[in-house]
Motif scaffolding. Structure first.
Motif, short mmCIF file in Angstrom:
data_model
loop_
_atom_site.label_atom_id
_atom_site.label_comp_id
_atom_site.label_asym_id
_atom_site.label_seq_id
_atom_site.Cartn_x
_atom_site.Cartn_y
_atom_site.Cartn_z
N THR A 69 53.93 73.86 40.58
CA THR A 69 54.57 72.60 40.97
C THR A 69 54.01 71.45 40.16
OG1 THR A 69 52.96 72.13 42.72
CG2 THR A 69 54.91 73.41 43.34
N ILE A 70 54.86 70.45 39.95
CA ILE A 70 54.42 69.17 39.41
C ILE A 70 54.98 68.08 40.33
CG2 ILE A 70 54.25 69.90 36.99
CD1 ILE A 70 56.97 68.50 36.50
N PRO A 71 54.23 66.98 40.46
CA PRO A 71 54.72 65.92 41.34
C PRO A 71 55.80 65.07 40.66
CG PRO A 71 52.63 65.28 40.35
CD PRO A 71 52.90 66.69 39.89
N TYR A 72 56.77 64.62 41.45
CA TYR A 72 57.70 63.60 40.95
C TYR A 72 56.88 62.33 40.77
CZ TYR A 72 62.11 61.18 40.24
OH TYR A 72 63.15 60.48 39.68
N PRO A 73 56.83 61.79 39.53
CA PRO A 73 55.89 60.69 39.28
C PRO A 73 56.38 59.36 39.86
CG PRO A 73 57.17 61.13 37.32
CD PRO A 73 57.59 62.16 38.33
N PRO A 74 55.46 58.42 40.06
CA PRO A 74 55.86 57.11 40.58
C PRO A 74 56.60 56.28 39.53
CG PRO A 74 53.53 57.13 40.02
CD PRO A 74 54.02 58.54 39.85
N LYS A 75 57.27 55.26 39.98
CA LYS A 75 57.86 54.21 39.13
C LYS A 75 59.00 54.72 38.24
CE LYS A 75 55.08 50.88 40.42
NZ LYS A 75 55.62 49.71 41.16
N THR A 76 59.70 55.76 38.68
CA THR A 76 60.87 56.20 37.93
C THR A 76 61.97 56.61 38.90
OG1 THR A 76 61.71 57.68 36.21
CG2 THR A 76 60.13 58.62 37.76
N ALA A 77 63.21 56.46 38.43
CA ALA A 77 64.36 57.01 39.14
C ALA A 77 65.16 57.90 38.21
CB ALA A 77 65.24 55.87 39.68
N ASN A 78 64.54 58.30 37.09
CA ASN A 78 65.25 59.11 36.08
C ASN A 78 64.23 59.98 35.35
OD1 ASN A 78 67.50 60.03 34.72
ND2 ASN A 78 67.57 58.33 33.26
N PHE A 79 63.80 61.05 36.04
CA PHE A 79 62.72 61.92 35.56
C PHE A 79 63.37 63.10 34.82
CE2 PHE A 79 59.17 65.00 37.01
CZ PHE A 79 58.35 64.65 35.95
N HIS A 80 63.16 63.17 33.49
CA HIS A 80 63.90 64.12 32.65
C HIS A 80 63.06 65.31 32.21
CE1 HIS A 80 67.68 61.94 30.91
NE2 HIS A 80 67.60 61.79 32.22
N SER A 135 53.40 59.35 28.66
CA SER A 135 51.99 59.75 28.68
C SER A 135 51.39 59.57 30.06
CB SER A 135 51.21 58.91 27.67
OG SER A 135 51.84 58.95 26.42
N PHE A 136 51.57 60.59 30.90
CA PHE A 136 51.02 60.49 32.24
C PHE A 136 50.57 61.87 32.71
CE2 PHE A 136 55.64 60.66 32.29
CZ PHE A 136 55.94 61.63 33.23
N ALA A 137 49.74 61.88 33.73
CA ALA A 137 49.16 63.14 34.23
C ALA A 137 50.26 64.11 34.65
CB ALA A 137 48.23 62.85 35.40
N GLN A 138 50.06 65.38 34.36
CA GLN A 138 50.93 66.48 34.78
C GLN A 138 52.35 66.35 34.23
OE1 GLN A 138 50.01 68.09 38.86
NE2 GLN A 138 49.07 66.07 39.13
N SER A 139 52.46 65.74 33.05
CA SER A 139 53.78 65.60 32.42
C SER A 139 54.05 66.68 31.37
CB SER A 139 53.91 64.22 31.77
OG SER A 139 52.95 64.05 30.74
N ALA A 140 53.16 67.68 31.26
CA ALA A 140 53.36 68.71 30.25
C ALA A 140 53.01 70.11 30.79
CB ALA A 140 52.55 68.41 28.99
N VAL A 231 58.02 68.49 43.03
CA VAL A 231 57.83 68.23 44.44
C VAL A 231 57.67 66.73 44.69
CG1 VAL A 231 56.82 70.49 44.92
CG2 VAL A 231 55.32 68.60 44.30
N GLY A 232 58.04 66.30 45.88
CA GLY A 232 57.95 64.89 46.23
C GLY A 232 56.50 64.45 46.26
#
Ligand code: MN
Length: 233
Positions: A69-80, A135-140, A231-232
Motif C-alpha cells: 500500500t501507499i498513502p494518498y498524499p496530502p494537498k492533491t485532488a489529482n494523484f496520477h 518529490s515526496f515520501a512513498q511516491s516511487a 489507501v486513504g
C-alpha cells in the motif's frame, strides 16, 4: 561517530535471486521520454535534450507480486500513476560514453512515478520547480531488481499498468525517446553518477488519476510485476 540527531535511514530494495539489498542513493527521473506522453502533456515530442527531476530516497516503497500500500498524499485532488522502467547504477562515473553506459547498469525493475499532477502542472505553468508534485515520501513503488547478470539488458518489450483490472497505460519500452544508455551518458555529463543511483526512465501515454482503494498492477516484459493499492490517509 556521534550524531547530533538520528541519521536518516538507508532505503533499500530487494534483488531477485539474492539475499543482498540494493541501497538507494539518488533517484533521477527522465521527463517526457515517450512521444505520445509528451503530446498528452501538451508538449512537442521533438527530440529535445532530455531533462531530469529528482525524488528523495524515501520515495521508494518495496513493491512486488504481493499487494503493498501507499498513502494518498496530502494537498492533491489529482494523484496520477506513471508506469516506468527503472534502471539501477552499479558502477559510478562521469562523462560516460553512450557505448559504455550500459556497463554501469546493475539491474532493472518495474516502478511507478506517482505524481501530484495538479501541483506539478501549476508549478510548471508558473515556471516553478516541480518538487511538491513529484518529490515526496512513498511516491516511487518499485519491484524487485533483476540483475543484468541474470536477465541482460532490456531494450524492447511491453510496459503497462492496469487499475482495478482495467487497462490504463500500455506501450513498449522500445519507444523511449532517450534510451537507458543515452540517458546515463547525458546525465553523467552533469553529475557524477554513484553506485546506488536510480534512473526512472519516463512514462508512456495514458497517465491518469487513482483514488483510495484503487489497485494498480504494473508490468514490464521480463521483470517481476508490482501490485500497489492506494489507501486513504
Ligand atoms: Mn515520470
Amino acid at each position: 561517530m556521534n550524531y547530533a540527531v538520528p541519521p536518516a535511514a538507508v532505503h533499500t530494495l530487494a534483488i531477485a535471486g539474492s539475499e543482498e539489498r540494493f541501497p538507494v542513493n539518488r533517484i533521477f527521473c527522465v521527463g517526457r521520454n515517450y512521444a505520445a506522453h509528451a503530446r498528452e502533456m501538451g508538449r512537442d515530442p521533438d527530440r529535445e535534450k532530455p531533462f531530469f527531476f529528482m525524488k528523495p530516497a524515501n520515495a521508494t516503497v518495496q513493491a512486488g507480486a504481493g499487494e503493498v500500500t501507499i498513502p494518498y498524499p496530502p494537498k492533491t485532488a489529482n494523484f496520477h500513476h506513471e508506469i516506468e522502467l527503472v534502471a539501477f547504477i552499479g558502477k559510478g562515473g562521469a562523462n560516460i560514453p553512450v557505448e559504455q553506459a550500459l556497463e554501469h547498469v546493475y539491474g532493472y525493475a518495474v516502478g511507478l512515478d506517482m505524481t501530484r499532477r495538479d501541483i506539478q502542472l501549476e508549478a510548471r505553468d508558473k515556471g516553478r520547480p516541480w518538487e511538491f508534485g513529484k518529490s515526496f515520501a512513498q511516491s516511487a513503488p518499485i519491484g524487485p531488481i533483476a540483475r543484468v547478470d541474470d536477465v541482460g539488458h532490456l531494450s524492447e518489450g511491453a510496459i503497462s499498468v492496469t487499475v482495478n483490472g482495467a487497462p490504463r497505460q500500455h506501450s513498449d519500452i522500445s519507444k523511449l525517446i532517450w534510451s537507458v544508455a543515452e540517458s546515463i551518458a547525458y546525465l553523467s555529463e552533469y553529475e557524477t553518477l554513484e553506485p546506488g543511483d536510480v534512473i526512472m526512465t519516463g512514462t508512456p501515454e495514458g497517465v491518469n488519476a487513482v483514488v483510495p482503494g484503487d489497485v494498480m498492477v504494473g508490468e514490464v516484459a521480463g521483470l517481476a510485476p508490482i501490485t500497489v493499492r492506494v489507501v486513504g490517509a
